[in-house]
Each structure stands twice: as structure tokens, then as C-alpha cells.
Design a protein around this motif. Structure first.
Motif, mmCIF file in Angstrom:
data_model
loop_
_atom_site.group_PDB
_atom_site.id
_atom_site.type_symbol
_atom_site.label_atom_id
_atom_site.label_comp_id
_atom_site.label_asym_id
_atom_site.label_seq_id
_atom_site.Cartn_x
_atom_site.Cartn_y
_atom_site.Cartn_z
ATOM 1 N N LEU A 207 -8.445 -3.049 4.426
ATOM 2 C CA LEU A 207 -7.371 -3.874 4.987
ATOM 3 C C LEU A 207 -7.449 -4.989 5.831
ATOM 4 N N LEU B 160 -5.215 5.306 3.955
ATOM 5 C CA LEU B 160 -5.389 3.841 4.093
ATOM 6 C C LEU B 160 -6.882 3.307 4.590
ATOM 7 N N HIS C 164 0.871 -1.382 -0.287
ATOM 8 C CA HIS C 164 -0.060 -0.108 0.025
ATOM 9 C C HIS C 164 0.945 1.218 -0.102
#
Length: 317
Positions: free
Chosen positions: A210, A205, A162
Motif C-alpha cells: 500500500l 491489508l 481496498h
């Protein structure tokens, strides 16, 4: 002399671990244990491995066996045997058939390799760690589950990809259950020594996505190629080499808790520990935020309930 026994060596994980360990050229002898029906196939795997090892001038001794007596003198006994996980199947679905295998092997290890460290990979690994501990009668420091070590490596990879940063700069950890109730410790994750939450790019993020990707990593691989192979095998080899070489790394494995982490007891869960040649040197204290602590308690309740129900069933038989 370092001797390792792999129980379930005819399987993909077992044979890959065997070759990876042999290739490192630090293990003197590897016993590849399997059922009698798989004995010739394992012998074939060994002949193939010897051809490859000769190219690197490696002299590790590999032996196929179906005789429990060959466990004698093992420093570490790895249990990989069990019903393989298929797409859509939870690790807990495997508990009943796999518990009987782990129980039988643990009894035999206690008889033939009473000074060894038992490393459990068979799923559901946290539950199986408790089964192996109570069946073998070993000190809990010498019964270890793969736990969240693989999950931690997967999280490290996801963050590395990422942020487009070398994975060596990322220090992170997953604890709890090796399953749906795993707990990524994002509150203490660092990148280049900087807390993740203080990292400017952290704002981009998508944390829920995730975590979901992390939890589905194994199923995603299984759906595409039928089984996980390299990730688990190298994570297992990493644990074995850490123990065999007494390097005292801090890794996240499944261990039986008696109040050391947040007062949780009577259940095996993934927590950070210092690994040494005798198994677990000690559990490493850690801090969680409120959300992580709640998730950790949820993991403890879930795994404890499954373990209790399984032990009750086994005691009736």
C-alpha cells in the motif's frame, strides 16, 4: 471581493485550477499570470472558459497578465511555475531550476501583493516553501506548500478501493515530505470511526505494498499519460477555497517548522494545520508511533539537507 492570482497559468495545472475555481462561482477575479510568450495562449484559454461558464450563468472575471502590477489586491497568489516533472525524475531533481523561479516570483509578490497568502505547488514543494518564505519575508503562516494534501487524498482513495467502503468513511493523513520520505499515519487512520488496526479486514491489508503504491502514485500517472492533472488541480483548488471561504478545515500542507512537531525545526514539511482566510491559523498537534516518528525525522533530515545546499548555492550567485 476575493481575487486570486495564478502564476504559471499557461501550464496544465494552472489553467485547470483557474477553471475549477471559476466554476465554483465564489471567486470574483482570477489573474492568469504567465510569461509574455504565453500571453496570447492564456487569453485563448480564458475565451474558451468564458464560453463554458456562460452555460452555468457564472460571471467570474478572468484576466491574462504578464504584468506584476496586476498581483495587487490578491488574497492568494498561487505559484505553479517550474520545470515539469518527467517519468523517473524525482521531485528533488527539479530543485535548482525551480528555486530560481520561485525566488523571483516571491520577491515580486512581496512588492505587489504584500498582504496575500502564498501557496506553493512548484516541486520539490517542501524545499520551495522554505525558499518562498525566506525570499518574501512573509510571516510563515502566510506561506504554504501543497505538501501532503494530495498524498492524503491518494491514500484515502487506496483504502476506499481496498475495503470497498465510501471514501467519506475514511479519515487518514500523510505527513512529512511530498516525495519518497512521506509518512502515512496508519496508526491514527480510522474507518467509520474505528481505528484501522482494530478493523477486522485490516488483517488482509498488505501495508508495505500500500505504502509503495502511494509513493509511486504520481510516477504511475506520469508514465501512462505524461503528467498529473486532475488530482493536483483539485487538491490545490480545495486549499484555495478553504482559505478564501475561511472554512477552517484541518488539511495537511507544507509549513515551516520551529519545533511544533516532535521538536523538528528549520525545515518545511507536511503537517496538519487549520486553514483560515489569513493562511495557517495553527498547527494541529498529532501523535505518531515509533516507526512513524523515525520516518518523520528521516524526512526532516532529507529535506533540510536539500534546502540548505540549495540556499547555499543561491547565495553564491
Amino acid at each position: 471581493m476575493v481575487k486570486i492570482t495564478i502564476m504559471g497559468a499557461s501550464g496544465t495545472i494552472g489553467k485547470t485550477v483557474a477553471f475549477n475555481l471559476a466554476e465554483k462561482d465564489v471567486i470574483d477575479e482570477i489573474i492568469m499570470f504567465s510569461r509574455p510568450s504565453s500571453h496570447e495562449r492564456v487569453k485563448g484559454e480564458i475565451l474558451d472558459m468564458y464560453d463554458a461558464l456562460a452555460a452555468e450563468d457564472i460571471d467570474c472575471e478572468l484576466k491574462a497578465s504578464s504584468d506584476y502590477a496586476d498581483l495587487a489586491g490578491s488574497s492568494i497568489v498561487l505559484i505553479t511555475s517550474g520545470v515539469p516533472r518527467k517519468e523517473g525524475m524525482s521531485r528533488l531533481d527539479l530543485a535548482v531550476p525551480n528555486s530560481k523561479i520561485v525566488q523571483e516570483y516571491s520577491k515580486q509578490i512581496a512588492i505587489h501583493a504584500p498582504d496575500s497568502v502564498i501557496l506553493i505547488v512548484t516541486n520539490p514543494v517542501d524545499v520551495m516553501t522554505s525558499i518562498a518564505l525566506k525570499t518574501s519575508g512573509f510571516d510563515k503562516k502566510r506561506v504554504i506548500g501543497l505538501g501532503n494534501h494530495l498524498d492524503s487524498l491518494r491514500l484515502k482513495t487506496l483504502l476506499s478501493q481496498h475495503f470497498h467502503i465510501n471514501s467519506r468513511e475514511i479519515h487518514t493523513r500523510v505527513i512529512g515530505e511530498h516525495g519518497d520520505h512521506m509518512v502515512p499515519l496508519l496508526s491514527s487512520t480510522t474507518i467509520g470511526g474505528i481505528l484501522l488496526k482494530s478493523f477486522v479486514e485490516y488483517m488482509d491489508l498488505d501495508v508495505p505494498k500500500l505504502v509503495e503504491t502511494l509513493k509511486n502514485s504520481g510516477n504511475n500517472i506520469i508514465s501512462k499519460k505524461g503528467a498529473t492533472e486532475y488530482g493536483p488541480s483539485y487538491a490545490i483548488s480545495n486549499l484555495i477555497l478553504t482559505i478564501a471561504n475561511d472554512t477552517r478545515k484541518i488539511l495537511t500542507v507544507s509549513t515551516y517548522l520551529e519545533g511544533e512537531v516532535e521538536g523538528v525545526y528549520d525545515v518545511s514539511l507536511g503537517v496538519p494545520v487549520i486553514l483560515c482566510k489569513h493562511g495557517i491559523k495553527r498547527i494541529v498537534p498529532l501523535k505518531m508511533n515509533d516507526e512513524e516518528r523515525t520516518e518523520f525525522f528521516d524526512a526532516a533530515r532529507t529535506v533540510k539537507k536539500t534546502t540548505y545546499e540549495l540556499e547555499k548555492m543561491l547565495n553564491k550567485e
